[in-house]
Design an enzyme around this catalytic site. Structure first.
Site, short mmCIF file in Angstrom:
data_model
loop_
_atom_site.label_atom_id
_atom_site.label_comp_id
_atom_site.label_asym_id
_atom_site.label_seq_id
_atom_site.Cartn_x
_atom_site.Cartn_y
_atom_site.Cartn_z
N SER A 195 0.68 -1.22 0.01
CA SER A 195 0.07 -0.01 0.21
C SER A 195 0.96 1.32 -0.39
O SER A 195 0.28 2.56 -0.53
CB SER A 195 -0.70 -0.34 1.05
OG SER A 195 -0.27 0.40 2.21
N LYS A 211 0.38 4.80 6.46
CA LYS A 211 -0.07 5.71 5.61
C LYS A 211 0.90 7.12 5.82
O LYS A 211 1.47 7.87 6.75
CB LYS A 211 -1.87 6.19 5.69
CG LYS A 211 -2.52 4.70 5.93
CD LYS A 211 -2.37 3.44 4.21
CE LYS A 211 -2.79 2.59 4.88
NZ LYS A 211 -2.94 1.38 3.67
#
Length: 214
Positions: free
Chosen positions: A45, A93
């Site tokens: 990701s 993230k």
């Protein structure tokens, strides 16, 4: 004049060794609990910034003194809605929007689509690319304002990231479910330290410097 010193019995070293080891273990535990912690990357990701099986070092103390900044890579305990685990799994993230930020997709006046933050288009050279093709900054148009005390976060591999945009879509555009509370942030990932060939600092990309405050 010669100073005479009584030689310390060698056996005393072995007596002190358990104490020294105990102190070393205690220091290591305290550092891990309150200052630094290592994390490994289990998913794609955050490619190409972070690769699967990279090891990163996370500063757990920095956000005791300030809030997360745009562009920083953070580790956080994912909300139950994100992970399905009430205890919260560790996610990693990039912070795109901080409290009060107005984030829009997308600016289409240039050769590439760009997110707009507080009226300023954001260049994102770190977004995943393969075979000369870069992911779009988002796979759906959106227009949100980040609530107070929360963060809008996205993976650098936009097409393979379960992030704020995905949960905004899945929740019927619920901005609370799409963002993460600041108090769930574990710390800032500031360096890749393993494998050695990929060791580097995780600095804030320069384009974020041009983003104005809301």
């Amino acid at each position: 004049m010669i100073d005479e010193q009584t030689e310390k019995p060698r056996s005393s070293f072995w007596k002190e060794l358990p104490i020294l080891l105990g102190v070393a273990i205690l220091v290591a535990v305290l550092v891990r609990a309150f200052v630094l912690q290592t994390f490994f990357i289990p998913s794609p990701s955050m490619e190409n910034t972070l690769q699967i099986d990279d090891r990163v070092l996370v500063n757990k103390l920095v956000y005791d003194f300030r809030s997360p900044h745009r562009g920083e890579v953070i580790v956080f305990k994912a909300p139950t809605e994100w992970s399905g685990n009430p205890a919260g799994e560790d996610f990693i993230k990039r912070v795109i929007g901080v409290p009060g930020d107005h984030v829009i997709c997308c600016d289409r006046t240039g050769p590439k689509e760009r997110l707009i933050i507080n009226g300023k288009p954001l260049d994102e050279p770190y977004i995943y690319s393969a075979n000369g093709e870069q992911d779009k900054p988002a796979d759906q148009d959106f227009d949100i304002t980040v609530p107070q005390g929360r963060l809008w976060v996205m993976g650098d591999h936009r097409s393979a990231s379960g992030d704020s945009l995905e949960h905004w879509q899945q929740s019927g555009q619920d901005i609370t479910e799409a963002t993460i509370p600041e108090d769930r942030v574990v710390g800032r990932a500031f360096t890749i330290f393993w494998p050695v060939g990929r060791a580097t600092w995780l600095t804030v990309p320069k384009p974020f410097d041009a983003i104005p405050n809301p």
